[in-house]
Design a protein around this motif. Structure first.
Motif, PDB file in Angstrom:
ATOM      1  N   PHE A   1     -10.406 -17.776   6.732  1.00 14.71           N
ATOM      2  CA  PHE A   1      -9.118 -17.098   6.619  1.00 14.71           C
ATOM      3  C   PHE A   1      -9.102 -15.845   7.492  1.00 14.71           C
ATOM      4  O   PHE A   1     -10.129 -15.211   7.715  1.00 14.71           O
ATOM      5  N   GLU A   2      -7.907 -15.502   7.959  1.00 14.70           N
ATOM      6  CA  GLU A   2      -7.701 -14.292   8.740  1.00 14.70           C
ATOM      7  C   GLU A   2      -6.376 -13.672   8.315  1.00 14.70           C
ATOM      8  O   GLU A   2      -5.501 -14.357   7.769  1.00 14.70           O
ATOM      9  N   LYS A   3      -6.214 -12.383   8.557  1.00 13.74           N
ATOM     10  CA  LYS A   3      -4.966 -11.726   8.177  1.00 13.74           C
ATOM     11  C   LYS A   3      -3.840 -12.084   9.147  1.00 13.74           C
ATOM     12  O   LYS A   3      -4.073 -12.294  10.342  1.00 13.74           O
ATOM     13  N   ASN A   4      -2.630 -12.168   8.612  1.00  8.61           N
ATOM     14  CA  ASN A   4      -1.476 -12.428   9.468  1.00  8.61           C
ATOM     15  C   ASN A   4      -1.123 -11.182  10.269  1.00  8.61           C
ATOM     16  O   ASN A   4      -1.777 -10.130  10.159  1.00  8.61           O
ATOM     17  N   SER A   5      -0.098 -11.290  11.095  1.00  2.97           N
ATOM     18  CA  SER A   5       0.257 -10.183  11.993  1.00  2.97           C
ATOM     19  C   SER A   5       0.674  -8.936  11.223  1.00  2.97           C
ATOM     20  O   SER A   5       0.494  -7.804  11.712  1.00  2.97           O
ATOM     21  N   ASP A   6       1.228  -9.094  10.038  1.00  7.91           N
ATOM     22  CA  ASP A   6       1.635  -7.951   9.229  1.00  7.91           C
ATOM     23  C   ASP A   6       0.467  -7.351   8.454  1.00  7.91           C
ATOM     24  O   ASP A   6       0.580  -6.238   7.916  1.00  7.91           O
ATOM     25  N   GLY A   7      -0.633  -8.098   8.368  1.00  8.48           N
ATOM     26  CA  GLY A   7      -1.804  -7.599   7.671  1.00  8.48           C
ATOM     27  C   GLY A   7      -1.719  -7.630   6.162  1.00  8.48           C
ATOM     28  O   GLY A   7      -2.582  -7.069   5.476  1.00  8.48           O
TER      29      GLY A   7
ATOM     30  N   ARG B   1      -1.233 -10.611   4.321  1.00  8.78           N
ATOM     31  CA  ARG B   1      -1.602 -11.915   3.749  1.00  8.78           C
ATOM     32  C   ARG B   1      -2.761 -12.517   4.547  1.00  8.78           C
ATOM     33  O   ARG B   1      -2.888 -12.287   5.754  1.00  8.78           O
ATOM     34  N   PHE B   2      -3.595 -13.253   3.843  1.00  4.22           N
ATOM     35  CA  PHE B   2      -4.620 -14.054   4.498  1.00  4.22           C
ATOM     36  C   PHE B   2      -4.061 -15.456   4.718  1.00  4.22           C
ATOM     37  O   PHE B   2      -3.432 -16.041   3.826  1.00  4.22           O
ATOM     38  N   VAL B   3      -4.305 -15.995   5.914  1.00  3.40           N
ATOM     39  CA  VAL B   3      -3.860 -17.347   6.245  1.00  3.40           C
ATOM     40  C   VAL B   3      -5.044 -18.103   6.843  1.00  3.40           C
ATOM     41  O   VAL B   3      -6.011 -17.500   7.322  1.00  3.40           O
ATOM     42  N   THR B   4      -4.984 -19.422   6.790  1.00  2.00           N
ATOM     43  CA  THR B   4      -6.040 -20.225   7.393  1.00  2.00           C
ATOM     44  C   THR B   4      -6.117 -19.933   8.881  1.00  2.00           C
ATOM     45  O   THR B   4      -5.106 -19.962   9.590  1.00  2.00           O
ATOM     46  N   ALA B   5      -7.324 -19.629   9.352  1.00  2.00           N
ATOM     47  CA  ALA B   5      -7.513 -19.294  10.764  1.00  2.00           C
ATOM     48  C   ALA B   5      -7.088 -20.465  11.647  1.00  2.00           C
ATOM     49  O   ALA B   5      -7.367 -21.625  11.330  1.00  2.00           O
TER      50      ALA B   5
ATOM     51  N   ALA C   1      -1.933 -13.458  -0.785  1.00  2.00           N
ATOM     52  CA  ALA C   1      -1.782 -12.021  -0.563  1.00  2.00           C
ATOM     53  C   ALA C   1      -3.130 -11.365  -0.306  1.00  2.00           C
ATOM     54  O   ALA C   1      -4.128 -11.681  -0.965  1.00  2.00           O
ATOM     55  N   ALA C   2      -3.174 -10.450   0.655  1.00  2.00           N
ATOM     56  CA  ALA C   2      -4.413  -9.753   0.978  1.00  2.00           C
ATOM     57  C   ALA C   2      -4.885  -8.914  -0.208  1.00  2.00           C
ATOM     58  O   ALA C   2      -6.088  -8.766  -0.447  1.00  2.00           O
ATOM     59  N   SER C   3      -3.943  -8.375  -0.962  1.00  2.00           N
ATOM     60  CA  SER C   3      -4.259  -7.650  -2.189  1.00  2.00           C
ATOM     61  C   SER C   3      -3.669  -8.448  -3.347  1.00  2.00           C
ATOM     62  O   SER C   3      -2.445  -8.609  -3.440  1.00  2.00           O
TER      63      SER C   3
ATOM     64  N   LEU D   1     -15.667 -14.754  -1.854  1.00  2.00           N
ATOM     65  CA  LEU D   1     -16.018 -13.719  -2.821  1.00  2.00           C
ATOM     66  C   LEU D   1     -15.317 -12.407  -2.503  1.00  2.00           C
ATOM     67  O   LEU D   1     -15.130 -11.564  -3.392  1.00  2.00           O
ATOM     68  N   GLY D   2     -14.908 -12.234  -1.255  1.00  2.00           N
ATOM     69  CA  GLY D   2     -14.207 -11.017  -0.863  1.00  2.00           C
ATOM     70  C   GLY D   2     -12.713 -11.064  -1.088  1.00  2.00           C
ATOM     71  O   GLY D   2     -12.005 -10.099  -0.748  1.00  2.00           O
ATOM     72  N   TYR D   3     -12.202 -12.172  -1.635  1.00  2.00           N
ATOM     73  CA  TYR D   3     -10.756 -12.323  -1.816  1.00  2.00           C
ATOM     74  C   TYR D   3     -10.342 -12.277  -3.285  1.00  2.00           C
ATOM     75  O   TYR D   3      -9.356 -12.883  -3.679  1.00  2.00           O
ATOM     76  N   GLU D   4     -11.093 -11.562  -4.098  1.00  2.00           N
ATOM     77  CA  GLU D   4     -10.771 -11.346  -5.515  1.00  2.00           C
ATOM     78  C   GLU D   4     -10.634 -12.663  -6.292  1.00  2.00           C
ATOM     79  O   GLU D   4      -9.633 -12.891  -6.968  1.00  2.00           O
ATOM     80  N   PRO D   5     -11.647 -13.529  -6.250  1.00  2.00           N
ATOM     81  CA  PRO D   5     -11.553 -14.802  -6.976  1.00  2.00           C
ATOM     82  C   PRO D   5     -11.719 -14.606  -8.480  1.00  2.00           C
ATOM     83  O   PRO D   5     -12.443 -13.711  -8.934  1.00  2.00           O
ATOM     84  N   ASP D   6     -11.046 -15.456  -9.245  1.00  2.00           N
ATOM     85  CA  ASP D   6     -11.247 -15.507 -10.696  1.00  2.00           C
ATOM     86  C   ASP D   6     -12.071 -16.712 -11.105  1.00  2.00           C
ATOM     87  O   ASP D   6     -12.571 -16.757 -12.231  1.00  2.00           O
TER      88      ASP D   6
END
Length: 449
Positions: A6-12, A14-18, A31-33, A100-105
């Motif tokens: 995943f990588e952040k979109n242009s707005d930063g 959201r994470f989207v599939t690279a 959502a990134a957060s 693990l860096g994307y706040e998984p439950d």
């Protein structure tokens, strides 16, 4: 050779599939957060997780998100599909580390079918006594032991020298023209693959538990009754006389099938006694026993056909046993999706009534798995389902299914046809002889890296 999934979109935000990963993964975003009140579940695996030969819109991950929305509607649910085509367990480890860096439950891991698709060497895998292995796993439950091991034995130095460095993309044998020709009987390689599989499961479970994130393992289903072995070979030490006797027994069996089927049983048994390693014989014998109504023995023969397949595109029994052991050792839930779907069949043998090909569940199969996963998530206290949630979930399933466009199903059927060609070694890629060899990295280079 790692690249983020995943990588952040242009707005930063959201994470989207690279973009570079879309060859093997379907587009996903989140959502990134993580928004307040949201529970985020990452599902990792191969094409079964992705929903092939269709796509994630009918994968169990989509049905799971819909079901959770009905089980606990006041909660916001995100189920992220991280199913990669041809992705084996060793390629899932870095994805889990990343997620693990994307706040998984929670994590759901469904893997086991793709372990034999790529070429790796296992000359550096060390043999360890079962008693020492069990003691190590018991100690690994203690945080103090894990921290000490990280200091004394870094990951870069644990596997010995000369490890293969895999490319960032899957390089499967079957992606090459006549790729099935690359498969031959190799017991040492098979043992290495199985050992590697167990280590990858342990590592993913350990990573999740260190982060205090619940993890659920899934035993993937495989078609026993309606999927013949992809490649059969005689045992390497068979003599010319034994081969002649085997051919005579097979000939007698096939002749009897046309006139008196019960008489073929003894001929199949004779052929198997001469060479029990020839996978196709077990499959044909299983079909006969199924026809004669001996379903229990037929199932045993179908399993032997799968186990002796020279081109193993279905999880093997030792790997299923590793799943059981890893789950038991680490006290994590295990969903036996194979057994779950097999209970839906008329004869108690998993077949094409629940799977569209050798491994991929039907639409109903994916929905059944999703409903069972809700119960597994209840076990780890992630969801508290309300009354009648199953009925509401099925209604939500129907609404979602009915709105899918016709072209979605047409593309899926085309993918299924292409997949069948692929499993037969009929891909349009370059000749298998031209595939690049893996590059070995020295221990010194790894430490520097």
């Amino acid at each position: 050779n790692l690249q983020p999934l995943f990588e952040k979109n242009s707005d930063g935000d959201r994470f989207v599939t690279a973009t570079g990963r879309l060859k093997f993964f379907r587009p996903e975003e989140f959502a990134a957060s993580k928004p307040a009140g949201t529970r985020r579940i990452f599902c990792l695996g191969g094409s079964t997780v992705q929903g092939r030969p269709f796509a994630k819109e009918t994968s169990f991950t989509t049905w799971l998100e819909l079901a959770l929305g009905q089980a606990e509607p006041d909660q916001k649910w995100e189920v992220i599909n991280c199913g990669g085509i041809s992705y084996a367990s060793y390629r899932l480890v870095p994805i889990l580390q990343e997620c693990l860096g994307y706040e998984p439950d929670a994590f759901i891991i469904c893997t086991g079918h793709n372990e034999f698709l790529e070429d790796r060497s296992y000359g550096q895998l060390r043999e360890t006594s079962p008693l020492l292995t069990e003691a190590f796993h018991r100690l690994s439950r203690f945080r103090s032991f894990r921290l000490l091991r990280q200091v004394l034995v870094p990951d870069a130095a644990t596997e010995g020298s000369g490890r293969d460095v895999l490319g960032s993309d899957v390089d499967a044998f079957l992606d090459y023209k006549d790729g099935i020709a690359a498969y031959h009987r190799d017991d040492d390689w098979r043992r290495g693959v199985i050992t590697h599989f167990e280590r990858n499961l342990e590592r993913m479970v350990s990573l999740a538990q260190r982060a205090d994130v619940p993890i659920i393992l899934v035993r993937p289903p495989s078609n026993l009754a309606d999927s013949s072995p992809f490649k059969s070979e005689h045992r390497s030490d068979i003599t010319p006389q034994e081969l002649s006797d085997w051919q005579a027994a097979i000939g007698a069996a096939k002749s009897s099938l046309k006139t008196f089927q019960a008489a073929a049983v003894d001929s199949f048994k004779e052929a198997i006694s001469i060479d029990e390693s020839y996978a196709e014989t077990h499959f044909e014998f299983g079909r006969l026993l199924e026809l004669l109504g001996d379903f229990e023995t037929a199932r045993d023969e179908f399993i032997l056909a799968r186990e002796h397949d020279i081109c193993p595109l279905r999880i093997l029994r030792p790997m299923e046993q590793e799943l059981d052991r890893v789950a038991a050792r680490n006290v994590v839930p295990l969903l036996d999706a194979h057994n779950l779907l097999e209970k839906q069949t008329r004869q108690g043998i998993l077949d094409s009534s629940m799977l569209v090909d050798h491994v991929h569940p039907s639409f109903d199969g994916h929905q059944i798995i999703a409903m069972a996963l809700v119960e597994k998530l209840r076990e780890v206290s992630l969801v508290q389902p309300q009354t009648d949630w199953q009925l509401n979930a099925r209604a939500a399933f129907k609404r979602h299914f009915d709105q899918l466009p016709y072209v979605y199903f047409a593309k899926g059927e085309q993918n299924l046809a292409n997949l069948r060609y692929w499993t037969q070694g009929m891909a349009d890629g370059p000749p298998v002889e031209s595939r690049p060899q893996q590059k070995a990295m020295s221990a010194e280079s790894r430490v520097k890296q």
